[in-house]
Design a protein around this motif. Sequence first.
Motif, mmCIF file in Angstrom:
data_model
loop_
_atom_site.group_PDB
_atom_site.id
_atom_site.type_symbol
_atom_site.label_atom_id
_atom_site.label_comp_id
_atom_site.label_asym_id
_atom_site.label_seq_id
_atom_site.Cartn_x
_atom_site.Cartn_y
_atom_site.Cartn_z
ATOM 1 N N ASN A 131 1.080 -1.205 -0.019
ATOM 2 C CA ASN A 131 -0.006 0.276 0.032
ATOM 3 C C ASN A 131 0.842 1.221 -0.102
ATOM 4 O O ASN A 131 1.739 1.531 0.761
ATOM 5 C CB ASN A 131 -0.899 0.066 1.322
ATOM 6 C CG ASN A 131 -2.067 0.905 1.244
ATOM 7 O OD1 ASN A 131 -1.693 1.928 0.517
ATOM 8 N ND2 ASN A 131 -3.017 0.860 2.097
ATOM 9 N N THR A 132 0.777 2.247 -1.134
ATOM 10 C CA THR A 132 1.448 3.353 -0.983
ATOM 11 C C THR A 132 1.068 4.333 -0.078
ATOM 12 O O THR A 132 1.794 5.274 0.248
ATOM 13 C CB THR A 132 1.689 3.918 -2.475
ATOM 14 O OG1 THR A 132 0.337 4.523 -2.792
ATOM 15 C CG2 THR A 132 1.963 2.757 -3.600
ATOM 16 N N GLY A 133 -0.223 4.342 0.490
ATOM 17 C CA GLY A 133 -0.783 5.249 0.972
ATOM 18 C C GLY A 133 -1.617 6.327 0.514
ATOM 19 O O GLY A 133 -2.210 7.235 1.048
ATOM 20 N N ASP A 142 -10.379 11.489 4.064
ATOM 21 C CA ASP A 142 -10.127 10.413 5.137
ATOM 22 C C ASP A 142 -10.460 9.097 4.284
ATOM 23 O O ASP A 142 -11.411 8.379 4.191
ATOM 24 C CB ASP A 142 -11.058 10.257 6.199
ATOM 25 C CG ASP A 142 -10.779 9.026 7.244
ATOM 26 O OD1 ASP A 142 -9.680 8.512 7.312
ATOM 27 O OD2 ASP A 142 -11.680 8.641 8.206
ATOM 28 N N ALA A 143 -9.317 8.669 3.480
ATOM 29 C CA ALA A 143 -9.498 7.747 2.336
ATOM 30 C C ALA A 143 -9.493 6.390 2.893
ATOM 31 O O ALA A 143 -9.090 6.101 3.861
ATOM 32 C CB ALA A 143 -8.211 7.727 1.313
ATOM 33 N N ASP A 144 -10.565 5.537 2.470
ATOM 34 C CA ASP A 144 -10.773 4.252 2.879
ATOM 35 C C ASP A 144 -10.255 3.131 1.588
ATOM 36 O O ASP A 144 -10.592 1.904 1.823
ATOM 37 C CB ASP A 144 -12.388 4.026 3.070
ATOM 38 C CG ASP A 144 -13.144 4.177 2.124
ATOM 39 O OD1 ASP A 144 -12.981 4.633 1.026
ATOM 40 O OD2 ASP A 144 -14.308 4.086 2.248
ATOM 41 N N SER A 145 -9.730 3.552 0.741
ATOM 42 C CA SER A 145 -9.009 2.992 -0.364
ATOM 43 C C SER A 145 -8.029 3.539 -0.940
ATOM 44 O O SER A 145 -7.864 4.798 -0.949
ATOM 45 C CB SER A 145 -10.180 2.461 -1.418
ATOM 46 O OG SER A 145 -10.665 3.829 -2.159
ATOM 47 N N PHE A 146 -7.003 2.892 -1.421
ATOM 48 C CA PHE A 146 -5.534 3.445 -1.839
ATOM 49 C C PHE A 146 -5.146 2.878 -2.976
ATOM 50 O O PHE A 146 -5.675 2.124 -3.668
ATOM 51 C CB PHE A 146 -4.777 3.052 -0.698
ATOM 52 C CG PHE A 146 -5.212 3.398 0.741
ATOM 53 C CD1 PHE A 146 -4.677 4.941 1.121
ATOM 54 C CD2 PHE A 146 -6.005 2.507 1.510
ATOM 55 C CE1 PHE A 146 -5.470 5.198 2.660
ATOM 56 C CE2 PHE A 146 -6.470 3.128 2.714
ATOM 57 C CZ PHE A 146 -6.095 4.315 3.221
ATOM 58 N N VAL A 147 -3.903 3.521 -3.379
ATOM 59 C CA VAL A 147 -3.224 3.094 -4.591
ATOM 60 C C VAL A 147 -2.210 1.975 -3.997
ATOM 61 O O VAL A 147 -1.227 2.147 -3.301
ATOM 62 C CB VAL A 147 -2.563 4.215 -5.352
ATOM 63 C CG1 VAL A 147 -1.669 3.592 -6.458
ATOM 64 C CG2 VAL A 147 -3.499 5.109 -5.675
ATOM 65 N N TYR A 148 -2.106 0.860 -4.496
ATOM 66 C CA TYR A 148 -1.386 -0.277 -4.259
ATOM 67 C C TYR A 148 -0.020 -0.329 -5.467
ATOM 68 O O TYR A 148 -0.250 0.154 -6.515
ATOM 69 C CB TYR A 148 -1.778 -1.690 -4.294
ATOM 70 C CG TYR A 148 -2.952 -1.846 -3.183
ATOM 71 C CD1 TYR A 148 -3.020 -1.008 -1.928
ATOM 72 C CD2 TYR A 148 -3.903 -2.867 -3.183
ATOM 73 C CE1 TYR A 148 -3.788 -1.284 -0.985
ATOM 74 C CE2 TYR A 148 -4.808 -3.243 -1.964
ATOM 75 C CZ TYR A 148 -4.813 -2.176 -1.174
ATOM 76 O OH TYR A 148 -5.720 -2.417 0.001
ATOM 77 N N SER A 149 0.896 -0.950 -5.083
ATOM 78 C CA SER A 149 2.103 -1.330 -5.943
ATOM 79 C C SER A 149 2.829 -2.467 -5.497
ATOM 80 O O SER A 149 2.252 -3.063 -4.762
ATOM 81 C CB SER A 149 2.971 0.147 -5.760
ATOM 82 O OG SER A 149 4.004 -0.049 -7.054
#
Length: 767
Positions: A557-559, A594-601
Amino acid sequence: MKKQLLVAALLQAMSVCAQAETEAAVAAGTTELDRVLVTGEIAYRDRADATAPVLVYDLDYFQRFEPRTVGDMLKRVPSVAFVSDVLEYDGARLRGLDPGYTQILINGKKVPGGGDDRSFFVDRIPAEVVERIEIVRSASANRSGDAMAGAINIVLRDAYEFDGGYVRAGISHFDDGENKPTAAVVASGEFAGGRVLAGVSHQGRYNPKQKLSLRYDGPGGDLDNREEQSDTRDGTDDSLNFSYVRDIGAGKLSLSGLYVRTDRTETEHSLEYNDRYSVSRDNLLSVNDQVAKIRQDNYALKGDYVIAHGEGKTELAFNLARMKDDTRNVEQEIGYDDDDTPPSFDGYEGTLEITDLKDSEYGFTLSHARALGATQMEFGLDYSAKDRDFGLRTSEVETDEEGAPLPPYLEFDAERSTIEERRVDPYLMFSGKGTALSWEAGLRVETTRSRVESDGERWSKDYSVPLPSAHLRWDLDAANRVNFSVARSVRRPNFNFLLPNLREGEYGDNDFFGNPALAQEKAWGLDLGFEHRLGKRGVVGVNLFYRDVRDLIEIVNTGAPSETALEDFEDEIADFLEGHPGATPSTPGYPQLDADSFVYSAANVGDGSVYGVEFDLSTPLTALGLPDTGVFLNYSWLDSEVKDALGKRRFNDQAHSVLNVGFIQDLPSLQANFGVSYRRQGRAYSRLLAEEVETRYGADLEAFVEKRFGTQWSIRLTGTNLLDSSKDETFHKFNTLGEQIERDYDEYELESEQAGPVYQLVARYAW
């Protein structure tokens, strides 16, 4: 009723062969072609002479069960698992690991594939062109080191060993009444001062399946929806292959080639309901139709020239392989709003995806081997180049008018990416062979230059990895043998992990962005095996293996917030401004992201280990007074351990075990035989961010009965999937990592896929 009649016919034919013994023995004369065509002898797994641990299975080991593809062949050998649809054997998983961990070779050379994980779909190669299958359990210095789980070498028929010709023709009957033809012609003989072999084959491919999906809001929770789906794969494989061998000057020239064209249509039709059993329009939630038309062209060329001089040998070789894939995939769905009773029309939407992929590899090898006293020295240089060009065009259309057709697909979003890899791999290897001990030790250094380009931007990475290896074979006596191997190997990153493109919703509501700076995974591996010869033809063996994997590539998770989170935040701000005109971020109550989903790498963040035990037995029952009865059994217990953000787990989708057992009964007096094969694959588990999947397969039972007529004719009836095997999956779906840890479900799904039996009748004539 038709199915029961066909099963009864197959079993009755086997019963007649078993009971109709006669005192008048028929001479079982053979020709050079008999061992692969019209044979009266049962074939067993060969005992390899190589110092490295290699299992060898000739075509006769598989042929009586009439495999259609290399995938059908590999499902019978130790440790090879598949996580595919029912009756689909495409991505071979040696030691149960992801197909990208297994190196697929054709005549000892790598071939490109369409998979993002660098895998090659073995069901694209017809069984008709294969001479033998070699399972190479550990790496050596004179082979590419990207074979962490091992290598599978598909050896094509060779003009030097094959003489004569044959014609094969047959038909396959499927559970829904469809019939598909199969045909092949192969011939070999003297030509232009050498020997040539040429073959052509046509294989009708078909696989009708039925799926049922039940989706709940959580385990033991309320039903969200039920989906019923028909999924049919319909196509053909056409192949050409050749081999030419002749002496030129002081050396021998060998040329070989293979071309396979696949035309395939995948058709899915799905209906979704808000009730467990109803098929009423009042409970209908969606109607989905998807049609993918696929055209693939695969070819591989290889040539080598070997000069023997004095106590040495020099080889110059080249190889060229290419895979081209063009796919047109259309998915259209009519949706109904479940907030109304009954659900009302909510919209009609469609997506057209057009992909074109070109993946090619070519290489040259210069090597020299010579004797240094009692030691053999070999050194060489491998150069290889890989080019992968991928394009995707996507168009989305919709209409809110019920009954209206969709607008035409005119506007497209396009992306294109290229990946280039250039490798220069020198190696040095020493070996020796004594009365009881044989050994081999070497070092290979793989130097790679990687270039990634996507939408006009370029990234590059260069790296070099030393790969030492050593093998020891100890012949305790004429019957018993011990093998020990240690080797370092690598696995290169998945292509989609390297591409720095944003893919929205790749993992639930989470997006994914590639990382072109990824390094290779690396592993030290150990293999320890014992093999015992049973009589003249039988072999029993057990092998222990271990892999210590470093720089494991995991999803992280990049955050950064996902596109979905940003869009939701924008909507929240718009709603706030509507009630508070002129508000600014300093205004009390102004929304805060207040993000509840993110950018993954993807990143090299983990280590892992893989281990297991492999047992195989192949022998006639001569010791029991049954020389015409052959049995085979292989069982692999597979395990692994890796740590991710949620704790310890196995490598994703690694089957717990693989079992194959069967027998063949020859009836020499009748020039006939029959046999049965049973396969069972253990469950597998996969855990990624936002989704976990448990996969279980039903047992697979196959049977055949064969009748030979003299030394030139044979006819064979086979039955596959006689137990109506199913694939059952359990999906645990979450929106975020936090919800996954807390087991706060977005959806819990039970999916079952099933296919019926397949019957095949094949006749052969050899000359």
